[in-house]
Motif scaffolding. Structure first.
Motif, PDB file in Angstrom:
ATOM      1  N   UNK A 429       0.477  -1.064   0.478  1.00  0.00           N
ATOM      2  CA  UNK A 429      -0.514  -0.022   0.182  1.00  0.00           C
ATOM      3  C   UNK A 429       0.763   1.470  -0.001  1.00  0.00           C
ATOM      4  N   UNK A 430       1.624   1.470   0.649  1.00  0.00           N
ATOM      5  CA  UNK A 430       3.155   2.565   1.319  1.00  0.00           C
ATOM      6  C   UNK A 430       3.085   2.728  -0.278  1.00  0.00           C
ATOM      7  N   UNK A 431       3.660   1.404  -1.141  1.00  0.00           N
ATOM      8  CA  UNK A 431       5.126   2.172  -2.082  1.00  0.00           C
ATOM      9  C   UNK A 431       4.600   3.140  -3.019  1.00  0.00           C
ATOM     10  N   UNK A 432       2.892   3.093  -3.420  1.00  0.00           N
ATOM     11  CA  UNK A 432       1.604   4.248  -3.771  1.00  0.00           C
ATOM     12  C   UNK A 432       1.877   5.608  -3.180  1.00  0.00           C
ATOM     13  N   UNK A 433       1.972   6.137  -4.291  1.00  0.00           N
ATOM     14  CA  UNK A 433       1.439   7.556  -3.701  1.00  0.00           C
ATOM     15  C   UNK A 433      -0.325   7.618  -3.329  1.00  0.00           C
ATOM     16  N   UNK A 434      -1.217   7.335  -4.174  1.00  0.00           N
ATOM     17  CA  UNK A 434      -2.399   6.998  -3.793  1.00  0.00           C
ATOM     18  C   UNK A 434      -2.911   6.797  -2.598  1.00  0.00           C
ATOM     19  N   UNK A 435      -1.655   4.960  -2.093  1.00  0.00           N
ATOM     20  CA  UNK A 435      -1.385   4.445  -1.005  1.00  0.00           C
ATOM     21  C   UNK A 435      -1.408   4.678   0.157  1.00  0.00           C
ATOM     22  N   UNK A 436      -0.198   6.265   0.160  1.00  0.00           N
ATOM     23  CA  UNK A 436       0.238   6.996   1.207  1.00  0.00           C
ATOM     24  C   UNK A 436      -0.903   8.295   1.794  1.00  0.00           C
ATOM     25  N   UNK A 437      -1.748   8.291   1.007  1.00  0.00           N
ATOM     26  CA  UNK A 437      -2.979   9.227   0.765  1.00  0.00           C
ATOM     27  C   UNK A 437      -3.867   8.933   2.064  1.00  0.00           C
ATOM     28  N   UNK A 438      -4.032   7.520   2.009  1.00  0.00           N
ATOM     29  CA  UNK A 438      -4.938   6.684   2.736  1.00  0.00           C
ATOM     30  C   UNK A 438      -3.987   7.013   4.684  1.00  0.00           C
ATOM     31  N   UNK A 439      -3.458   7.898   4.774  1.00  0.00           N
ATOM     32  CA  UNK A 439      -2.614   8.030   6.598  1.00  0.00           C
ATOM     33  C   UNK A 439      -2.764   9.578   6.290  1.00  0.00           C
ATOM     34  N   UNK A 440      -2.748   9.847   7.356  1.00  0.00           N
ATOM     35  CA  UNK A 440      -2.424   9.071   8.389  1.00  0.00           C
ATOM     36  C   UNK A 440      -4.468   7.618   9.335  1.00  0.00           C
ATOM     37  N   UNK A 441      -4.162   7.042  10.116  1.00  0.00           N
ATOM     38  CA  UNK A 441      -5.460   7.252  10.256  1.00  0.00           C
ATOM     39  C   UNK A 441      -5.563   6.931  11.772  1.00  0.00           C
ATOM     40  N   UNK A 442      -6.767   6.393  12.163  1.00  0.00           N
ATOM     41  CA  UNK A 442      -6.751   6.644  13.241  1.00  0.00           C
ATOM     42  C   UNK A 442      -7.774   5.628  14.303  1.00  0.00           C
ATOM     43  N   UNK A 443      -6.626   4.542  14.942  1.00  0.00           N
ATOM     44  CA  UNK A 443      -7.466   3.917  15.947  1.00  0.00           C
ATOM     45  C   UNK A 443      -7.589   3.913  17.066  1.00  0.00           C
ATOM     46  N   UNK A 444      -9.065   2.584  17.361  1.00  0.00           N
ATOM     47  CA  UNK A 444      -9.712   3.064  18.532  1.00  0.00           C
ATOM     48  C   UNK A 444      -9.145   3.197  19.783  1.00  0.00           C
ATOM     49  N   UNK A 445      -7.903   2.093  20.164  1.00  0.00           N
ATOM     50  CA  UNK A 445      -6.325   2.511  21.422  1.00  0.00           C
ATOM     51  C   UNK A 445      -6.081   3.155  21.272  1.00  0.00           C
ATOM     52  N   UNK A 446      -5.803   4.578  20.712  1.00  0.00           N
ATOM     53  CA  UNK A 446      -4.965   4.891  20.527  1.00  0.00           C
ATOM     54  C   UNK A 446      -5.143   6.999  20.323  1.00  0.00           C
ATOM     55  N   UNK A 447      -4.656   6.951  20.807  1.00  0.00           N
ATOM     56  CA  UNK A 447      -5.714   8.957  20.795  1.00  0.00           C
ATOM     57  C   UNK A 447      -4.630   9.953  20.004  1.00  0.00           C
ATOM     58  N   UNK A 448      -3.569   9.687  19.493  1.00  0.00           N
ATOM     59  CA  UNK A 448      -3.409  10.202  18.502  1.00  0.00           C
ATOM     60  C   UNK A 448      -3.072   9.175  17.137  1.00  0.00           C
ATOM     61  N   UNK A 449      -3.209   9.691  16.009  1.00  0.00           N
ATOM     62  CA  UNK A 449      -3.258   8.839  14.570  1.00  0.00           C
ATOM     63  C   UNK A 449      -1.774   8.044  14.014  1.00  0.00           C
ATOM     64  N   UNK A 450      -2.026   7.066  13.098  1.00  0.00           N
ATOM     65  CA  UNK A 450      -0.858   6.520  12.853  1.00  0.00           C
ATOM     66  C   UNK A 450      -0.628   6.997  11.047  1.00  0.00           C
ATOM     67  N   UNK A 451       0.619   8.386  11.310  1.00  0.00           N
ATOM     68  CA  UNK A 451       1.004   8.136  10.108  1.00  0.00           C
ATOM     69  C   UNK A 451       2.138   7.638   9.355  1.00  0.00           C
ATOM     70  N   UNK A 452       2.492   7.637   8.350  1.00  0.00           N
ATOM     71  CA  UNK A 452       3.409   6.419   7.408  1.00  0.00           C
ATOM     72  C   UNK A 452       4.606   5.783   8.236  1.00  0.00           C
ATOM     73  N   UNK A 453       5.356   7.262   8.476  1.00  0.00           N
ATOM     74  CA  UNK A 453       6.143   7.404   9.143  1.00  0.00           C
ATOM     75  C   UNK A 453       6.464   7.043  10.187  1.00  0.00           C
ATOM     76  N   UNK A 454       5.174   6.676  11.158  1.00  0.00           N
ATOM     77  CA  UNK A 454       5.246   5.501  12.275  1.00  0.00           C
ATOM     78  C   UNK A 454       5.021   4.446  12.281  1.00  0.00           C
ATOM     79  N   UNK A 455       4.611   3.845  10.938  1.00  0.00           N
ATOM     80  CA  UNK A 455       4.673   2.759  10.515  1.00  0.00           C
ATOM     81  C   UNK A 455       5.103   1.881   9.817  1.00  0.00           C
ATOM     82  N   UNK A 456       6.310   3.214   9.255  1.00  0.00           N
ATOM     83  CA  UNK A 456       8.231   2.714   8.619  1.00  0.00           C
ATOM     84  C   UNK A 456       8.737   2.089  10.359  1.00  0.00           C
ATOM     85  N   UNK A 457       8.344   3.350  10.482  1.00  0.00           N
ATOM     86  CA  UNK A 457       9.350   2.948  12.183  1.00  0.00           C
ATOM     87  C   UNK A 457       9.018   1.647  12.818  1.00  0.00           C
TER      88      UNK A 457
END
Length: 1260
Positions: A429-457
């Motif tokens: 998903x993250x290889x493509x620009x359109x896939x990157x546009x789907x981020x950040x995502x908000x998870x129920x059990x996390x206060x902050x959203x998860x960005x592309x950088x967070x996923x790669x870290x």
């Protein structure tokens, strides 16, 4: 063969029936007769067995026997016509043969006979088919009566398969009746009978019928039938449909299956949970897996065909899939995480999400997938991210507790499989620009959203936090499905995807995450890492890939990587002591550093750390150890261990030498390599690698070119055998090899002046033969001039090449050549390039009298006539000699001399350029210099000169002078010449009041060396042509040069060195002093006064090259290397700025195996003589003196910018180095690029001046 017998007809009928039976499956699924015809017409393209069918073989042989003689006869005719030039080209020949064959009598008779017999054969087959149809109807009628009588039994597994059934179409009424009978409210027996009939019918009929919507609805419901046999038959029908129908029909079946599964997961009867595991032997689970497997197989096959159909069909398939996978959230958004979702089941069957990879491969489908994910199914991305986060938390807990949890085929393993599936989806998903546009995502059990950088870290952390598993889902694929290998696979793909890598991977957070284990080892903090060596190797792999893209983030972290690498080299990492993989880890991190120091920018960052010294120290230790390896004894075990130890030691030594060798990729890196004392060993390693037939990559060619620019490295290349091997290979191509090889095919006659087979060797020689290399290899060496040469006497040195193919001054040399003209032209072309470097020209002319040899050859190349002098014979050699003679005897820029072409004109006058066999050169090669108009001083120039003469300097005096000078350069550059030029540069240096001590005024030319004498002659000739010098200027210039030599000799240190250049007080000619002499219009007193005052300025170190030869102002080590600061400072920064300012030009140089530093050193050494007109040379000197020494670098960058299109073109033509050395800089004006140079100054001046000022104490 034009007539067929009854036996032929029977045979053809049999073969045709076989062909139709073989392709029955292909045509039975065709929706119409037209489609079936299309399939048959394109059978050769689609059927790999086409040429194996007996019918096809029979036809091919028949055609060959009938029209083969016609084709052969016409081919012979065409061949003779082609030789006479009547027919040209392969395509024309084929068209001609085809036309003649089709017009022949034999062809017409063959087609007539074929048509008649095939009509008979086809008619027989149709009659047989009708008989079969009548027979089948009778059987159907009989079977119907039996069913009505109650004797019918289900015979699904009988031997009468659908392959043996006759092909028949079903009417709409029959299909409508089938739809009614498949209704779930019907009795079981009726539904089974209807399903049996449905399975025997062509899928195309069913899917294209009006009853299909009802059938589809009933089949979807029936898939959930408790009778496993019944639902399995439906699956078989679906599978048959998938394999035999086009996409626009199969998508209906796919969506039906997906809808059934969605309803199943949403139904109350579904009760599978992760914690309970999954027993695949359970019949219900088996049925579910079969359905999902069929779905997944279609997912992987569909992308190959859906692009040929409307987008809406594909969108239906994608949406039905995403809808199914998001069932968990439709069922209950707050559902228990223990719910076994469709994603888990799909992951079991396609753990690496191959379906998703195929769906996102092409933009056509990727756009639809990402759009639907963004608008309706973003929860799937959230789930995937959550899966990775949950697994990471589990890993951290497992590592902290030192747990050795092993997965089994239970709930945890199901979670792990789903995690792998999610990881693969996110990676894709993250290889493509359109896939990157789907981020950040908000998870129920996390206060902050998860960005592309967070996923790669998170991915990066998984490399070193995921635990080692002693048992995985499959022993054979343990590595493939381990988190570390999967994450590495994803990150490696990211590094290769330049667009997304810059945006995603190359961030401080990701690089910091990669460096965390390294920083922990450096600081000595506690480590919780899965496997330290493997983790470090993985981290080094990714860091090296990032560094290869020359990104600023990795360069910014260079200090951490270099410090860690130095500690590794010192064996100062306690956690790795005694590890078998320690040398591999060392090599991996040295490679990361190498990716940085192979660029000018990266090297600048690493210089303060002295990495080259650490690598050299490690190499010296290893070299000593390898010398001390004991001699193997007779004991077998001991021999094996010693041998392995020796191999490992030699491998590590080669790794270190390779690392040191790659410092040579940049001018300053090569300078640092000299300081290590490993130059000879590195060059020997390079030659050894090339001798082992290791492919010569661009990097090695660049290294050789850089080395050729310094005397010590050039001598090392000669001593290693590199030059001997190069010349031996060249001679084998030009003339002959050492051995008498059997010639099976004669060589083709060359059509180019330098044959393509020799072109590579020619470029290698051009790259290598710089003035420093030529001086070391040829200085004070005479050419052999033997009385006899053997045909098999192969040259081994540069002096031999000059003797054998350049200075052909005896019959013995000419007769020793097999290919005299080709070889001599090669030599003359090489001489032409060498003489473009004026110091090389002076050396060759003074030692070997090159021009006299060429003039003699021209004099001998005339027609013999009884009356008067003969006429010059115009041939390839005389044309080449004429060009070289003009080039080496005339000095001037693009508008100051005319060089004859080296090609014949196609007009009536083949060669309009006059040839000559004695000097002077004909005047037609010297364009007239326009007479100087009455000198008018520019007002702005008057203001500037008044400011320079004013003893009371006002505030911001320097800035005001600079402003006026730039204004004059931009508005009236021609006014800065002659007296004004003298005034400008003299007033700039008027600070010195010391009286000038000079030698006796009566200095003769004979007091100078032969090189200096010839240089004086050329300079005076050029000055007179420019109307700058008077008749008696020669003695004045000799006086200047002698005094300069004495003045500089006082500041030189004595050096004991085998290098020829360090045994001379002056190497080459002083082109800068000669330029000042011309600017001063031949006034020797003014010239010497200026030079003495100028020598106190920093800019003198870079404009006046003899100023720092053997200079005591430089460190003794720098002097001993014989490398001028212009090379390791100015030229180095030219390469660095070129990459930032003109990346295309930089890439062109890299592809050509040539370096900007080499041509820049040549330009600067001779003050752009022969490359620029005199006025532009004056402007170059003026801007460097008045605006700063860094303008020398900006000047070179501006020239490259001016030449950008030519450089790209000649890179494509594979003669860039020849073009840059031979061609003058047409159309270049310093004033046109002054604005550009000022813009460069704003960015780079602080860094450049700082480096230029530190040449007196280089950090080596």
């Amino acid at each position: 063969m034009s007539h067929f017998t009854s036996e032929n007809e029977a045979l053809l009928q049999s073969m045709l029936r076989q062909l139709l039976q073989s392709v029955k499956e292909k045509i039975s699924g065709a929706p119409s007769v037209e489609c079936a015809e299309e399939i048959l017409l394109h059978l050769e393209e689609t059927d790999e067995n086409f040429h194996n069918y007996e019918f096809v073989k029979y036809l091919r042989q028949y055609i060959k026997n009938t029209v083969g003689p016609v084709i052969e006869e016409e081919t012979e005719k065409c061949t003779s016509a082609q030789n006479q030039g009547e027919i040209s080209g392969y395509d024309t020949l084929v068209q001609h043969l085809t036309k003649k064959t089709r017009e022949s009598k034999e062809y017409r008779e063959m087609m007539h006979a074929l048509k008649n017999v095939m009509m008979i054969v086809v008619e027989s087959l149709i009659n047989k088919f009708e008989e079969d149809q009548i027979h089948d109807k009778e059987l159907d009628s009989k079977a119907k009566k039996e069913r009505q009588s109650g004797y019918y039994t289900d015979n699904c597994s009988d031997s009468d398969s659908s392959f043996n059934q006759s092909y028949a179409f079903m009417s709409q009424e029959q299909l409508q009746l089938l739809a009614e009978r498949l209704d779930p409210i019907q009795p079981k027996e009726v539904r089974q009978e209807a399903l049996q009939t449905l399975c025997l019918a062509p899928a195309s009929d069913i899917l294209s019928s009006e009853s299909w919507p009802r059938l589809r609805k009933h089949l979807t419901i029936s898939l959930a039938d408790p009778d496993a046999t019944f639902s399995e038959k439906i699956l078989r029908f679906y599978a048959k449909t998938f394999s035999s129908s086009p996409f626009n029909m199969t998508k209906e079946v796919y969506t039906s299956l997906a809808r059934h599964l969605e309803l199943y997961f949403l139904s109350g009867e579904y009760s599978l949970h992760i914690s309970a595991g999954l027993d695949v032997s359970n019949s219900d689970v088996t049925r579910l897996l079969k359905k999902v497997r069929l779905l997944n197989e279609y997912q992987k096959e569909a992308p190959s065909s859906w692009i040929r159909h409307p987008e809406k069909y594909m969108e239906e398939v994608v949406e039905s899939t995403l809808s199914l996978l998001s069932v968990k959230h439709k069922r209950n958004p707050s559902a228990s995480p223990d719910f076994l979702s469709p994603m888990h089941v799909l992951a079991l069957l396609d753990i690496k999400a191959v379906w998703f990879k195929k769906w996102t491969h092409a933009y056509y489908s990727r756009r639809v997938v990402f759009r639907l994910l963004e608008k309706k199914y973003k929860s799937l991305i959230n789930v995937a991210v959550q899966q990775c986060l949950d697994y990471f938390e589990f890993c951290k807990a497992a590592v902290a507790k030192n747990s050795k949890q092993n997965f089994s085929y239970t709930g945890p393993e199901l979670q792990y499989i789903c995690f792998v599936h999610s990881l693969c989806i996110l990676g894709r998903l993250l290889i493509y620009k359109q896939g990157q546009n789907l981020f950040p995502v908000q998870l129920k059990n996390k206060k902050d959203s998860v960005s592309i950088t967070d996923v790669l870290v998170l991915f990066t952390q998984l490399i070193y936090y995921s635990p080692s598993y002693s048992k995985a889902a499959s022993e054979a694929h343990a590595d493939n499905y381990s988190p570390e290998s999967l994450v590495m696979e994803i990150l490696q793909v990211f590094c290769d995807q330049t667009g997304c890598a810059v945006e995603c991977l190359h961030t401080d957070a990701v690089v910091d995450a990669l460096l965390r284990p390294i920083q922990s080892l450096l600081s000595g903090t506690e480590l919780y890492i899965r496997c330290l060596e493997t983790t470090l190797l993985d981290v080094a792999d990714i860091l090296a890939r990032i560094a290869a893209s020359e990104d600023e983030y990795i360069i910014g972290s260079a200090h951490v990587i270099v410090q860690f690498t130095k500690k590794l080299l010192r064996d100062d990492i306690s956690h790795l002591s005694g590890s078998e993989l320690l040398p591999v880890v060392k090599g991996a991190f040295i490679f990361v550093c190498r990716q940085m120091y192979r660029t000018c920018e990266g090297l600048q960052m690493l210089i303060p750390y002295g990495l080259h010294e650490s690598i050299a120290e490690a190499w010296r230790k290893t070299s000593l150890l390898s010398e001390r390896v004991p001699t193997p004894v007779t004991d077998a075990g001991s021999t094996s261990s010693v041998s392995q130890e020796s191999k490992n030691s030699l491998l590590w030594e080669d790794t270190l030498l390779d690392a040191l060798l790659n410092f040579s990729a940049t001018p300053k890196g090569l300078f640092l390599l000299h300081s290590t004392g490993a130059m000879n060993d590195c060059v020997n390693f390079l030659f050894s690698s090339l001798s082992k037939k290791i492919p010569v990559n661009f990097g090695n060619r660049i290294i050789v070119t850089q080395m050729a620019t310094t005397p010590m490295a050039a001598v090392a290349l000669q001593s290693s055998g590199f030059i001997k091997a190069l010349i031996t290979e060249l001679w084998a191509l030009l003339e002959c090899g050492k051995d008498d090889l059997r010639i099976t095919q004669p060589k083709s006659t060359p059509v180019d002046p330098i044959d393509q087979s020799c072109h590579k060797s020619f470029l290698f020689l051009v790259n290598f033969l710089t003035y420093p290399a030529v001086f070391e290899l040829l200085s004070k060496r005479d050419i052999p001039n033997k009385p006899m040469y053997s045909f098999r006497e192969v040259p081994t040195d540069i002096i031999d090449i000059i003797d054998r193919i350049i200075i052909l001054n005896s019959e013995a040399k000419i007769h020793s050549l097999f290919n005299y003209e080709q070889s001599h032209i090669f030599g003359l072309r090489l001489l032409n390039v060498l003489c473009c470097e004026l110091n090389t020209l002076l050396l060759l002319e003074t030692q070997y009298k090159v021009s006299q040899v060429l003039l003699t050859a021209q004099e001998e190349n005339v027609t013999e006539t009884s009356e008067g002098p003969g006429v010059f014979i115009i041939d390839g050699l005389s044309v080449e000699r004429n060009h070289v003679l003009v080039r080496i005897n005339l000095i001037g820029g693009p508008q100051e001399r005319i060089l004859p072409l080296r090609a014949l004109d196609k007009s009536s006058d083949l060669y309009p350029w006059p040839m000559f066999s004695s000097f002077p050169v004909p005047k037609c090669y010297l364009p007239e210099i326009p007479k100087k108009a009455e000198f008018r001083q520019d007002k702005d120039l008057d203001k500037l000169l008044a400011l320079l003469k004013n003893p009371d300097k006002p505030t911001r005096w320097t800035e005001i002078c600079r402003k006026h000078f730039c204004k004059v350069m931009k508005t009236g550059p021609d006014s800065i010449s002659g007296p004004s030029e003298y005034d400008l540069i003299s007033l700039t240096n008027k600070a010195s009041k010391r009286p000038l001590e000079t030698m006796d005024a009566d200095v003769k030319k004979e007091n100078l060396s032969s090189v200096q004498q010839l240089g004086v002659e050329m300079t005076v000739r050029y000055g007179k042509y420019l109307n700058l010098l008077k008749e008696d200027a020669e003695n004045g210039l000799c006086f200047v040069l002698m005094n300069c030599e004495e003045f500089l000799k006082q500041q030189q240190r004595a050096v004991v060195s085998p290098l020829c250049c360090l045994q001379e007080h002056c190497v080459g000619y002083d082109w800068f002093a000669s330029s000042i002499f011309l600017i001063m219009s031949g006034d020797r007193e003014k010239t010497l006064t200026f030079l003495q005052q100028f020598s106190r300025l920093l800019v003198s170190a870079f404009l006046w090259l003899p100023r720092l030869h053997l200079s005591m102002h430089l460190p003794v080590t720098t002097v001993e290397y014989g490398i001028h600061p212009v090379y390791f400072c100015s030229a180095h920064h030219v390469e660095m700025l070129l990459k930032a300012e003109l990346p295309l030009v930089c890439s062109a140089f890299h592809l050509s195996g040539f370096t900007p530093s080499q041509i820049c050193l040549q330009w600067i050494t001779q003050c752009f003589w022969n490359y620029l007109d005199w006025s532009e040379i004056c402007h170059y000197i003026a801007i460097c003196i008045l605006l700063g020494p860094d303008y020398q670098i900006y000047m070179c960058i501006s020239v490259f910018r001016h030449l950008q299109q030519d450089i790209l073109k000649h890179t494509e033509d594979r003669d860039l180095q020849v073009f840059l050395k031979e061609e003058a800089l047409h159309g270049f004006r310093v004033s046109d690029y002054l604005d550009y140079m000022e813009s460069l100054e704003e960015i780079y001046r602080p860094m450049l001046l700082k480096d230029m000022r530190t040449i007196r104490a280089q950090n080596t």
